[in-house]
Design a protein around this motif. Structure first.
Motif, mmCIF file in Angstrom:
data_model
loop_
_atom_site.group_PDB
_atom_site.id
_atom_site.type_symbol
_atom_site.label_atom_id
_atom_site.label_comp_id
_atom_site.label_asym_id
_atom_site.label_seq_id
_atom_site.Cartn_x
_atom_site.Cartn_y
_atom_site.Cartn_z
ATOM 1 N N VAL A 96 23.026 -9.222 -22.860
ATOM 2 C CA VAL A 96 24.231 -8.465 -23.207
ATOM 3 C C VAL A 96 24.837 -7.822 -21.961
ATOM 4 N N LEU A 97 23.999 -7.337 -21.073
ATOM 5 C CA LEU A 97 24.485 -6.655 -19.882
ATOM 6 C C LEU A 97 24.974 -7.623 -18.805
ATOM 7 N N GLY A 98 24.277 -8.743 -18.621
ATOM 8 C CA GLY A 98 24.584 -9.608 -17.481
ATOM 9 C C GLY A 98 25.423 -10.818 -17.776
ATOM 10 N N LEU A 99 25.325 -11.336 -19.005
ATOM 11 C CA LEU A 99 25.977 -12.613 -19.265
ATOM 12 C C LEU A 99 27.504 -12.541 -19.309
ATOM 13 N N PRO A 100 28.134 -11.550 -19.987
ATOM 14 C CA PRO A 100 29.603 -11.541 -20.056
ATOM 15 C C PRO A 100 30.296 -11.560 -18.694
ATOM 16 N N PRO A 101 29.911 -10.693 -17.746
ATOM 17 C CA PRO A 101 30.620 -10.765 -16.459
ATOM 18 C C PRO A 101 30.385 -12.069 -15.706
ATOM 19 N N LEU A 102 29.198 -12.661 -15.868
ATOM 20 C CA LEU A 102 28.934 -13.917 -15.178
ATOM 21 C C LEU A 102 29.720 -15.066 -15.810
ATOM 22 N N ILE A 103 29.862 -15.038 -17.127
ATOM 23 C CA ILE A 103 30.691 -16.050 -17.796
ATOM 24 C C ILE A 103 32.142 -15.918 -17.356
ATOM 25 N N LEU A 104 32.618 -14.674 -17.243
ATOM 26 C CA LEU A 104 33.984 -14.447 -16.771
ATOM 27 C C LEU A 104 34.153 -14.969 -15.344
ATOM 28 N N LEU A 105 33.165 -14.733 -14.496
ATOM 29 C CA LEU A 105 33.219 -15.241 -13.126
ATOM 30 C C LEU A 105 33.300 -16.766 -13.118
ATOM 31 N N ALA A 106 32.495 -17.415 -13.952
ATOM 32 C CA ALA A 106 32.500 -18.874 -14.014
ATOM 33 C C ALA A 106 33.833 -19.409 -14.529
ATOM 34 N N ALA A 107 34.462 -18.649 -15.455
ATOM 35 C CA ALA A 107 35.758 -19.075 -15.981
ATOM 36 C C ALA A 107 36.855 -18.964 -14.919
ATOM 37 N N VAL A 108 36.783 -17.895 -14.096
ATOM 38 C CA VAL A 108 37.787 -17.696 -13.052
ATOM 39 C C VAL A 108 37.513 -18.586 -11.846
ATOM 40 N N LYS A 109 36.236 -18.747 -11.499
ATOM 41 C CA LYS A 109 35.823 -19.553 -10.348
ATOM 42 C C LYS A 109 34.881 -20.664 -10.828
ATOM 43 N N PRO A 110 35.414 -21.815 -11.209
ATOM 44 C CA PRO A 110 34.562 -22.893 -11.733
ATOM 45 C C PRO A 110 33.443 -23.314 -10.788
ATOM 46 N N ALA A 111 33.620 -23.090 -9.486
ATOM 47 C CA ALA A 111 32.571 -23.465 -8.535
ATOM 48 C C ALA A 111 31.284 -22.684 -8.786
ATOM 49 N N TYR A 112 31.392 -21.529 -9.471
ATOM 50 C CA TYR A 112 30.229 -20.679 -9.721
ATOM 51 C C TYR A 112 29.726 -20.788 -11.159
ATOM 52 N N ARG A 113 30.007 -21.917 -11.814
ATOM 53 C CA ARG A 113 29.576 -22.054 -13.202
ATOM 54 C C ARG A 113 28.057 -22.118 -13.339
ATOM 55 N N VAL A 114 27.353 -22.394 -12.239
ATOM 56 C CA VAL A 114 25.894 -22.415 -12.303
ATOM 57 C C VAL A 114 25.321 -20.999 -12.299
ATOM 58 N N THR A 115 26.126 -19.984 -11.954
ATOM 59 C CA THR A 115 25.624 -18.603 -11.877
ATOM 60 C C THR A 115 25.080 -18.110 -13.214
ATOM 61 N N PRO A 116 25.844 -18.191 -14.318
ATOM 62 C CA PRO A 116 25.268 -17.744 -15.600
ATOM 63 C C PRO A 116 24.102 -18.613 -16.049
ATOM 64 N N ILE A 117 24.084 -19.885 -15.674
ATOM 65 C CA ILE A 117 22.965 -20.748 -16.062
ATOM 66 C C ILE A 117 21.680 -20.272 -15.411
ATOM 67 N N THR A 118 21.749 -19.978 -14.108
ATOM 68 C CA THR A 118 20.566 -19.460 -13.414
ATOM 69 C C THR A 118 20.117 -18.140 -14.015
ATOM 70 N N PHE A 119 21.065 -17.276 -14.342
ATOM 71 C CA PHE A 119 20.729 -15.984 -14.962
ATOM 72 C C PHE A 119 20.000 -16.184 -16.285
ATOM 73 N N ILE A 120 20.498 -17.082 -17.124
ATOM 74 C CA ILE A 120 19.875 -17.342 -18.421
ATOM 75 C C ILE A 120 18.467 -17.893 -18.246
ATOM 76 N N ILE A 121 18.319 -18.804 -17.289
ATOM 77 C CA ILE A 121 16.990 -19.389 -17.056
ATOM 78 C C ILE A 121 15.992 -18.306 -16.664
ATOM 79 N N LEU A 122 16.399 -17.413 -15.776
ATOM 80 C CA LEU A 122 15.490 -16.350 -15.329
ATOM 81 C C LEU A 122 15.129 -15.387 -16.451
ATOM 82 N N ILE A 123 16.083 -15.135 -17.316
ATOM 83 C CA ILE A 123 15.854 -14.128 -18.364
ATOM 84 C C ILE A 123 15.072 -14.711 -19.538
ATOM 85 N N LEU A 124 15.313 -15.968 -19.897
ATOM 86 C CA LEU A 124 14.777 -16.501 -21.149
ATOM 87 C C LEU A 124 13.597 -17.450 -20.991
ATOM 88 N N THR A 125 13.341 -18.004 -19.801
ATOM 89 C CA THR A 125 12.214 -18.929 -19.661
ATOM 90 C C THR A 125 10.901 -18.157 -19.699
#
Length: 377
Positions: A96-125
Motif C-alpha cells: 500500500v505504501l510503496g506500490l502506488p508511487p512506483l506504478i505512477l513512475l512506471a506510467a510516466v516513465k515506461p523505461a522504469y516499468r521494472v521498478t514496481p516489479i522488483t519492489f513486488i518481488i522483494l516484498i512478496l517472495t
C-alpha cells in the motif's frame, strides 16, 4: 553478385537475435549456478529482456533494467526496514505504501516499468523475506547484473549487429519511398493527380525516417560507450527530414496544371526532373543498403538546368506576366524548391560516403561540394 533481398536480411537478423538469446540464457543459467544465486531464473530472464536487435539497443535495455531494478530494490528495502522498525511486518501494508508511487513512475516513465516489479518481488517472495530486505535486494541486484553482463557480452561477441546497419537499411527504405513519390507527383501537373498514392508514399517516408532516427539513437549509445568510432549518425537523419520537406514543397507546386500559355514549356522539363531525382533516390537507396559510395548528380544537374532554362525562357518571352498570382507563385516556387533540393541532394551524397566508410575507417572526409547548376544566370 545479387544482393540478398530485404526479407532475407530481416529473417537473418531475427535468426541471429534468436541465437544470441538462446546463448545468453544458457550462459546466464550456468553463471547463476556458479555464483550460487538463489533465483537463477531472474538472471536468465534479464538476459532475454536486455538482448535487443543491436548493440546500442541492448545497452539502453541494460541501463533501463539496472536503474529500474535498483530503484525498486531501494524503495523495497527502505519501506521494509521502516515498517520493521515500528513493529509492522505485513507485506500488504508495504504494498500500500510503496506500490502506488512506483506504478505512477512506471506510467510516466515506461523505461522504469521494472521498478514496481522488483519492489513486488522483494516484498512478496517468501524465501527472499526470510533472507531479510537488504540481503534480498543484494541477491536481486546480483541476478540483474549477472544477466545484463552476459547479455551485453553475447551481443558483442555472438553474431553482433551494429546500429549503423539498421540505420543504413532505414535510410535506404526512406529513399526508396521518396523515389516512388517522385514518380507520382507530376501527375497533378498533367491533370491526373493521385492523392491516395501520394498519401501512402508520405506515410512510408515518415515511418522509415522514424526508424532511422531510432537507429541513430542506438548508434549514439554505441559511440558513447566507445564500442564504435563511427561518424555521428544524426546528420543523415536531418538530411532525410530536409529532403522530405523539399518534396512536400515540390508537390505543392504540382497540384494542378499551369495555364495553357506556359504548361507545354514547363511540363516536359518537370517530368524529366522528377524522373532523374527518382532514379537518383533509387540508386542512393541501393548504395546505402550496400554501403557503397553515392551515385553522382550528373543526370539530376542536367535536368535541373533544363528546367531552369525553360522557366527563364517563359520569363524572357513575357508569358509570366499573364499568369494569376497563384500560378506565378507555383511556377517560381518550383525553381526555389529545386534549388533547396539540390543542396540537400549534395548533402545526401556526403552522408552516403560517410556510412560507406564507417565499417572500415570510422568515418571519412566529405567530398568537395559540386557547384549548383541552378545558381548560374
Amino acid at each position: 553478385m545479387a544482393r540478398p533481398s530485404r526479407a532475407k536480411i530481416g529473417n537473418r537478423a531475427q535468426v541471429h537475435l534468436a541465437v544470441q538469446i538462446v546463448t545468453a540464457c544458457f550462459i546466464s543459467y550456468a553463471g547463476g549456478i556458479a555464483l550460487g544465486l538463489e533465483q537463477t531464473q531472474w538472471a536468465v530472464l534479464t538476459s532475454i529482456i536486455v538482448l535487443q536487435a543491436s548493440v546500442g539497443a541492448s545497452i539502453k535495455a541494460m541501463i533501463d533494467r539496472f536503474v529500474g531494478s535498483l530503484g525498486g530494490a531501494i524503495v523495497g528495502v527502505a519501506i521494509s526496514v521502516g515498517l520493521h522498525h515500528f513493529g509492522f511486518t505485513s507485506p500488504g501494508l508495504a504494498l500500500v505504501l510503496g506500490l502506488p508511487p512506483l506504478i505512477l513512475l512506471a506510467a510516466v516513465k515506461p523505461a522504469y516499468r521494472v521498478t514496481p516489479i522488483t519492489f513486488i518481488i522483494l516484498i512478496l517472495t517468501p524465501n527472499l523475506q526470510e533472507m531479510g530486505p537488504v540481503a534480498s535486494a543484494y541477491e536481486r541486484m546480483l541476478e540483474i547484473v549477472a544477466g545484463s553482463v552476459v547479455a551485453l557480452a553475447v551481443s558483442l561477441a555472438v553474431l553482433p549487429a551494429r546500429a549503423h546497419d539498421a540505420l543504413a537499411r532505414s535510410v535506404s527504405d526512406a529513399l526508396s519511398a521518396m523515389a516512388g513519390l517522385m514518380t507520382v507527383l507530376p501527375g497533378g501537373m498533367r491533370g491526373e493527380p493521385d492523392p491516395v498514392a501520394i498519401d501512402a508514399a508520405h506515410r512510408k517516408i515518415r515511418l522509415a525516417i522514424g526508424k532511422a532516427e531510432a537507429a541513430a539513437e542506438e548508434a549514439l549509445r554505441e559511440r558513447a560507450t566507445h564500442l564504435t568510432n563511427a561518424v555521428d549518425p544524426l546528420p543523415v537523419c536531418r538530411t532525410l527530414r530536409r529532403l522530405r520537406h523539399d518534396i512536400a514543397i515540390l508537390g505543392r507546386t504540382m497540384l494542378a496544371p499551369l495555364p495553357d500559355s506556359v504548361q507545354p514549356a514547363v511540363l516536359s522539363p518537370v517530368e524529366d526532373v522528377c524522373g532523374t531525382i527518382s532514379a537518383f533516390f533509387t540508386a542512393s537507396a541501393a548504395a546505402f543498403a550496400a554501403r557503397r559510395l553515392s551515385p553522382d548528380l550528373a543526370a539530376v544537374d542536367a535536368s535541373f538546368v533544363a528546367q531552369a532554362a525553360a522557366v527563364k525562357a517563359i520569363r524572357e518571352r513575357g508569358l509570366a506576366r499573364s499568369l494569376a498570382d497563384d500560378d506565378l507563385a507555383r511556377l517560381f516556387g518550383l525553381g526555389f524548391a529545386l534549388e533547396q533540393m539540390h543542396r540537400d541532394l549534395q548533402d545526401l551524397m556526403e552522408r552516403c560516403e560517410e556510412l560507406a566508410r564507417i565499417s572500415e575507417h570510422g568515418g571519412g572526409s566529405a567530398p568537395a561540394e559540386p557547384p549548383n547548376p541552378l545558381s548560374s544566370p
